[in-house]
Enzyme design. Sequence first.
Site, PDB file in Angstrom:
ATOM      1  CG  ASP A  54      -1.999   0.996   1.019  1.00 40.22           C
ATOM      2  OD1 ASP A  54      -1.686   2.176   0.451  1.00 40.22           O
ATOM      3  OD2 ASP A  54      -2.485   1.235   2.247  1.00 40.22           O
ATOM      4  CE1 TYR A 148      -5.736  10.813 -10.983  1.00 36.05           C
ATOM      5  CE2 TYR A 148      -6.063  12.297 -13.036  1.00 36.05           C
ATOM      6  CZ  TYR A 148      -5.529  11.121 -12.503  1.00 36.05           C
ATOM      7  OH  TYR A 148      -4.894  10.290 -13.173  1.00 36.05           O
ATOM      8  N   PRO A 184      -9.673   0.090 -16.304  1.00 40.59           N
ATOM      9  CG  PRO A 184      -9.070  -1.701 -15.178  1.00 40.59           C
ATOM     10  CD  PRO A 184      -8.609  -0.775 -16.070  1.00 40.59           C
TER      11      PRO A 184
HETATM   12  N1  LIG Z   1      -6.485   5.768 -16.935  1.00 45.57           N
HETATM   13  C1  LIG Z   1      -6.263   6.973 -17.263  1.00 45.57           C
HETATM   14  O1  LIG Z   1      -6.979   7.754 -18.180  1.00 45.57           O
HETATM   15  C2  LIG Z   1      -5.035   7.524 -16.894  1.00 45.57           C
HETATM   16  C3  LIG Z   1      -4.763   8.928 -17.348  1.00 45.57           C
HETATM   17  C4  LIG Z   1      -3.747   9.594 -16.951  1.00 45.57           C
HETATM   18  C5  LIG Z   1      -3.240   8.854 -15.547  1.00 45.57           C
HETATM   19  N2  LIG Z   1      -3.421   7.821 -15.054  1.00 45.57           N
HETATM   20  C6  LIG Z   1      -2.696   7.418 -14.207  1.00 45.57           C
HETATM   21  O2  LIG Z   1      -2.322   5.991 -14.410  1.00 45.57           O
HETATM   22  C7  LIG Z   1      -2.100   5.441 -13.205  1.00 45.57           C
HETATM   23  C8  LIG Z   1      -2.609   3.860 -13.485  1.00 45.57           C
HETATM   24  O3  LIG Z   1      -4.130   4.079 -13.899  1.00 45.57           O
HETATM   25  P1  LIG Z   1      -4.945   3.264 -14.481  1.00 45.57           P
HETATM   26  O4  LIG Z   1      -5.881   3.754 -15.211  1.00 45.57           O
HETATM   27  O5  LIG Z   1      -4.188   1.925 -14.861  1.00 45.57           O
HETATM   28  O6  LIG Z   1      -5.981   2.640 -13.248  1.00 45.57           O
HETATM   29  P2  LIG Z   1      -6.150   1.109 -12.383  1.00 45.57           P
HETATM   30  O7  LIG Z   1      -7.203   1.418 -11.619  1.00 45.57           O
HETATM   31  O8  LIG Z   1      -6.473   0.223 -13.862  1.00 45.57           O
HETATM   32  O9  LIG Z   1      -5.103   0.612 -11.759  1.00 45.57           O
HETATM   33  C9  LIG Z   1      -4.525   1.189 -10.595  1.00 45.57           C
HETATM   34  C10 LIG Z   1      -3.661   0.181  -9.801  1.00 45.57           C
HETATM   35  O10 LIG Z   1      -3.394   0.873  -8.656  1.00 45.57           O
HETATM   36  C11 LIG Z   1      -3.628   0.035  -7.471  1.00 45.57           C
HETATM   37  N3  LIG Z   1      -3.610   0.735  -6.440  1.00 45.57           N
HETATM   38  C12 LIG Z   1      -4.327   1.714  -5.953  1.00 45.57           C
HETATM   39  N4  LIG Z   1      -4.182   2.323  -4.765  1.00 45.57           N
HETATM   40  C13 LIG Z   1      -2.982   1.677  -4.410  1.00 45.57           C
HETATM   41  C14 LIG Z   1      -2.167   1.711  -3.118  1.00 45.57           C
HETATM   42  N5  LIG Z   1      -2.544   2.583  -2.042  1.00 45.57           N
HETATM   43  N6  LIG Z   1      -1.120   1.003  -3.193  1.00 45.57           N
HETATM   44  C15 LIG Z   1      -0.727   0.264  -3.948  1.00 45.57           C
HETATM   45  N7  LIG Z   1      -1.527   0.007  -5.365  1.00 45.57           N
HETATM   46  C16 LIG Z   1      -2.687   0.784  -5.298  1.00 45.57           C
HETATM   47  C17 LIG Z   1      -4.793  -0.466  -7.689  1.00 45.57           C
HETATM   48  O11 LIG Z   1      -5.171  -1.904  -7.093  1.00 45.57           O
HETATM   49  C18 LIG Z   1      -4.823  -1.016  -9.298  1.00 45.57           C
HETATM   50  O12 LIG Z   1      -4.480  -2.307  -9.677  1.00 45.57           O
HETATM   51  C19 LIG Z   1      -2.537   6.186 -12.179  1.00 45.57           C
HETATM   52  O13 LIG Z   1      -1.705   6.927 -11.400  1.00 45.57           O
HETATM   53  C20 LIG Z   1      -3.480   7.064 -12.748  1.00 45.57           C
HETATM   54  O14 LIG Z   1      -3.764   8.353 -12.184  1.00 45.57           O
HETATM   55  C21 LIG Z   1      -4.556   7.352 -15.637  1.00 45.57           C
END
Ligand SMILES: NC(=O)c1ccc[n+]([C@@H]2O[C@H](COP(=O)([O-])OP(=O)(O)OC[C@H]3O[C@@H](n4cnc5c(N)ncnc54)[C@H](O)[C@@H]3O)[C@@H](O)[C@H]2O)c1
Length: 243
Positions: A54, A148, A184
């Site tokens: 975490d 965010y 997701p």
């Molecule tokens: N999806 C988008 O459009 C997008 C755009 C810009 C940036 N991001 C960034 O990309 C990164 C990944 O996002 P994603 O879209 O793959 O999301 P996702 O929800 O598919 O994956 C996020 C992962 O982080 C894990 N997680 C959450 N809190 C946690 C914690 N406290 N400790 C350890 N693990 C933790 C979750 O279990 C999950 O497996 C994030 O930082 C997000 O802000 C995503």
Amino acid sequence: MPRTVVVTGGAGGIGRAVAEAFLARNDRVILADRATDRAKDVADRIGADHMALDVADAASVDAAIAELEHRFGTVDVLVNNAGLSGGAGALVELDVATFDNCVRVNFRGTFLMTRAVGAHMLTQGVRGAIVNISSIGARQPTPGLGHYEATKAAVDALTRSAAIELAPHGIRVNAVAPGPVVTPMTERLTTNPEARRRWEARIPLGTIAQVTDIAPAVAFLASDEARHITGAVLQVDGGQLLT
Ligand SMILES: NC(=O)c1ccc[n+]([C@@H]2O[C@H](COP(=O)([O-])OP(=O)(O)OC[C@H]3O[C@@H](n4cnc5c(N)ncnc54)[C@H](O)[C@@H]3O)[C@@H](O)[C@H]2O)c1
């Protein structure tokens, strides 16, 4: 020479693709996620290792560093990918718990992991690389995502501070800032045709990214090919920041 790469949030959409990009370069990859069952499942499927973490919890981070040193020796690359929005809402209406949760995971979590792995690299004499996953939201607001986006602006600032502090030790720190990506996290947006059309209208290249559009930039910034790049925040957004 294979490197040891830790991807936080590695069980998620972007994290998994990032892990696969490093595996394709013959690196050893550890998916560090608080969703331990999913991390194990993904790790088994793609040929990675996994561990519980975490990022927002200092004790969990300390335990993870000890476990990493015990199981793998040194860490060469850290990808601070774990993140969430935790909900949406105008700043004047957003509940404080949503704000706090987002700050804890995205900002505090990136700080705690950079602090711990950076110290590990210094102690072990590793000339490593850290890549943070930011967002173009840090530079271009979307109503309802202010909490965010502020955490991602903080991630950009941490990227630059860590880069300048660690540069004398040969450790590089950069960030990749995606626009919207099909994962997701964005499921509600990407599965709603009208919402998706509205978002894609903001993107000059015309489509929301797939995770495989983001991962190569992360692998590049962590690679020797990027050896003269540090403190950069590279947008991978189909040109959205141009609009
Ligand atoms: N999806 C988008 O459009 C997008 C755009 C810009 C940036 N991001 C960034 O990309 C990164 C990944 O996002 P994603 O879209 O793959 O999301 P996702 O929800 O598919 O994956 C996020 C992962 O982080 C894990 N997680 C959450 N809190 C946690 C914690 N406290 N400790 C350890 N693990 C933790 C979750 O279990 C999950 O497996 C994030 O930082 C997000 O802000 C995503």
